[in-house]
Design an enzyme around this catalytic site. Sequence first.
Site, short mmCIF file in Angstrom:
data_model
loop_
_atom_site.label_atom_id
_atom_site.label_comp_id
_atom_site.label_asym_id
_atom_site.label_seq_id
_atom_site.Cartn_x
_atom_site.Cartn_y
_atom_site.Cartn_z
CD GLU B 67 -1.54 -2.47 1.47
OE1 GLU B 67 -0.41 -2.59 1.98
OE2 GLU B 67 -2.27 -3.44 1.23
CE1 TYR B 95 -5.63 2.56 9.72
CE2 TYR B 95 -5.51 0.34 10.63
CZ TYR B 95 -6.21 1.52 10.45
OH TYR B 95 -7.44 1.68 11.00
CG HIS B 136 -11.20 -7.65 6.63
ND1 HIS B 136 -10.33 -8.43 7.35
CD2 HIS B 136 -10.96 -7.94 5.33
CE1 HIS B 136 -9.60 -9.16 6.52
NE2 HIS B 136 -9.96 -8.88 5.29
#
Lengths: 363, 332
Positions: B67, B95, B136
Amino acid sequence: MTPDPRRLLPSADPVTLIDAQGQPAGIVAHTVPDDVELLASLAALITARRLNDQAYALVRQGRLAVYPSSHGQEACQVAAARVLTADDWLFPTYRDTVAAVVKGVDPVEALSLLKGDWHCGYDPYEHHVAPHATPLATQLPHAVGVAHAARLRGEPTVVMAMCGDGGTSEGDFHEALNFAAVFRAPVVFLVQNNEYAISVPLARQSAAPSLAHKGIGYGIAAERVDGNDMAALLAVLGEAVDRARAGQGPQLIEAHTYRMQAHTNADDATRYRDEAEVKEWLDRDPIRRLETYLRDRGVLTDETRARFDAEADRVAEHLRAGLNTDIEPDPQDLFTYVYAHSTPQLREQAALLSDELSREGTS
Amino acid sequence: MTVLDAEMRTMSMAQALNQALRDAMAADPAVVLFGEDVGALGGVFRITDGLTAEFGENRCFDTPLAESGIVGMAVGMAMNGMRPVVEMQFDAFAYPAFEQIVSHVAKMRNRTRGRVALPMVIRVPYAGGIGGVEHHCDSSEAYYAHTPGLHVVAPSTPADAYTLLRAAIDAPDPVVFLEPKKLYWSKQEVTLPASGPGIGTAVVRRHGTDATLLAYGPAVPVALEAAEVAAGEGRSLQVVDLRSIVPFDDETVCAAVRSTGRAVVVAEAAGFASVASEIVARTTERCFSSLAAPIRRVSGFDIPYPPPKLEHFQLPGVDRVLDAVDDLQWEQ
C-alpha cells in the site's frame, strides 16, 4: 527458460576507472569519459566542495538551522546530476543539496529548507528536481510514479532516485524497487553508501554481500562503483541511465563513499568512528584524484584550476549573500498553500491570526 | 455526454461508484486507476469491474501488494500530469500507506508553496456492519481528518457516491474517499450523469423540529431509521448527512442544530478523540446559546473492532440513538 540471473549481479568489486592515486585503473569494461567532460566535472566538484564547506560555516554563523553535508561525497552528487538531461528528474534526499544545485537549482533556494523560510524553496518543475526528502526512502516510490507516468505517455524521461545506505533498510526502498521492476519504470536508484546512518554502521543495516546485491531479488540489474571516482561514476551511472531510457527497466547502483563530516553540525562523529578510518578516506578524496589524473594528462593547468576556484568563490559568495539576507515571511502564507481553495475553517483561522497581528501592531 | 443520455436507473452504491469511475476515465485520459485486484477481478467489491477491459491495462491496473508503494507511486504520477485514483482494499490495509499519506500526500502543495499539486483520490472501503473479521472493519476517518491538506468525504447514498467521487477526481487536491462497505449494496433511483454540490456540503436528509441527528457514511441510515421510529412516538427528529468531513460544513450543521436546540452525533468510530468529538466541540462553540442540552455522541465503544458475532454491540443502533435523544433534558 529463465534467463541466467547472474546477469543481474554487480561486479565483485566496485568499478574504479581512476584509482586513489589518480592513475588509470585499466578497466576496459567501461569507457573513461573524455577530458572535456572530466574537466567540467572537476569544476563542478570544486564548486560542490565550496558549497558544502560554505553551508557548514553558515550553520556556525546561525544562518542555517543545520546542514547535512555531502563533503567527501561530491563526486556522487555531481555525477548523479550530470548524467541526466534537463527533462530527466532527480529525487534528492536531505544530503543531496549539491546534486540539486548541479541539476540547476539555485543554491540559495535549495537551502531555503534549512534556512527556515519555507520547506521547499525552489520550483520542482523548473529543473525537474523533486523536493528534498527528509523521511528516508519515502521519495523513492514517487520517483517510480514520475517515471511510470512518463513511460505511459511515451516520453523518454529517466528518473534518478537517490538514497543512502540507511535508507535501504526502509520498507519504501523495497516497495519502490519492486514496483519499478514490475512496471519496468525507467528509474536509476543511486544508493550512496557512506558507511553510516548517523551513527549506525553498515553492518547493522544489512547482511547482504553488498547493497547492490539487493537488486537481484527484484530482478533489477545492479552495479557497484567507487563513489569517490568521478570517472567511474559518470561511466556507470551514464550507462545505467542509457539502459533505463532504452526500456531495459530500472537500475540499481551502489556508490561506495564516505561521509567525511558528522551527520550534521549537531552530531558528534567521534562517538562512533575513529580518526584512522576518516584519515583512510581522506586519501581517497574525489577532487584530488581527478585533479592528479587531469594534470598528468596535461589538460589541467594552474590557470584553469584558478578559474575553477574563482567560479567556486563566486557561487559561495552568492550563497552567503542569499543566506545573509533576511526575508520577512508573510504569516498569511501559512494558510495559503494548504489547499487550492481554502476551507471555511482555514479562512476563520487566518482571520484569527490576522486579528492577533493587527492588535500587536497597535499596542 | 448530453442531457439526452441521462437516464433514471435503480443502482447500488457499488454500481454508482463504478459508473463514476467509468465516466471520469472517459472524460479525462489523465485519470488512472490502480491498486490490488482492481484489474481483471474488478476489485474485491467489484467497484472497478470492467474498467480494464474498457480502458486498457495502462488505465486500470493491478500493482504489487504494497500500500505504501501504491500511494507513493500515485504521488509521483500526480506530480507528473496524471490523476491517479487508488484503491486501498480495506480500511485497516491502508495503514502501511499512512506515512505516504501524512508526510507527502497531505503536505506536497504546502511544502512547495502551491507549485506541486497532488490531484489524487485514495478510495478506502471502510467501517463495519458486514460481518468482517479483524482488520476489515475499521472506521479510520479520524486519522485522515486530523491531517491538514487532505479532504475527507464519506457518502451515504448511491447518488452522492457518484457525484462526490466525480468531484473528488476533479479536485485539485488529494481526497480520502471513504466508502461505507455495508452500504455498497444499498439501492436508490439515480439519474446519471448527475452533478451535485461539491465537497464540503452537508445536506438535511429529513426535516424535524425537536432534535437534530448529525451523521455521516454508514451511520446515516441508522439516524434516518431512528428518526422514523421517533416520529411514531411523537418526536420530530431532523437528520443531517455531513457527506464531507473535511472541509466541514459548519453552516448547514449549525443552522440545523440551532433550529432544534438539541443534537446527537451518530458515528461508528470509537468516540475518544474522534470526528464525533470534533463535531460536538465545534458545534457547541458556535451554537451554545441555542442549545437546550449538551450535544450527545453515540459512537462506537473505545475498543478494538469486535469479531463478527459481537459487532452488533459496537455499532450504534436505533435504540442507542433514541436513548441518547431521550437524554437531551426534555423536562426542563
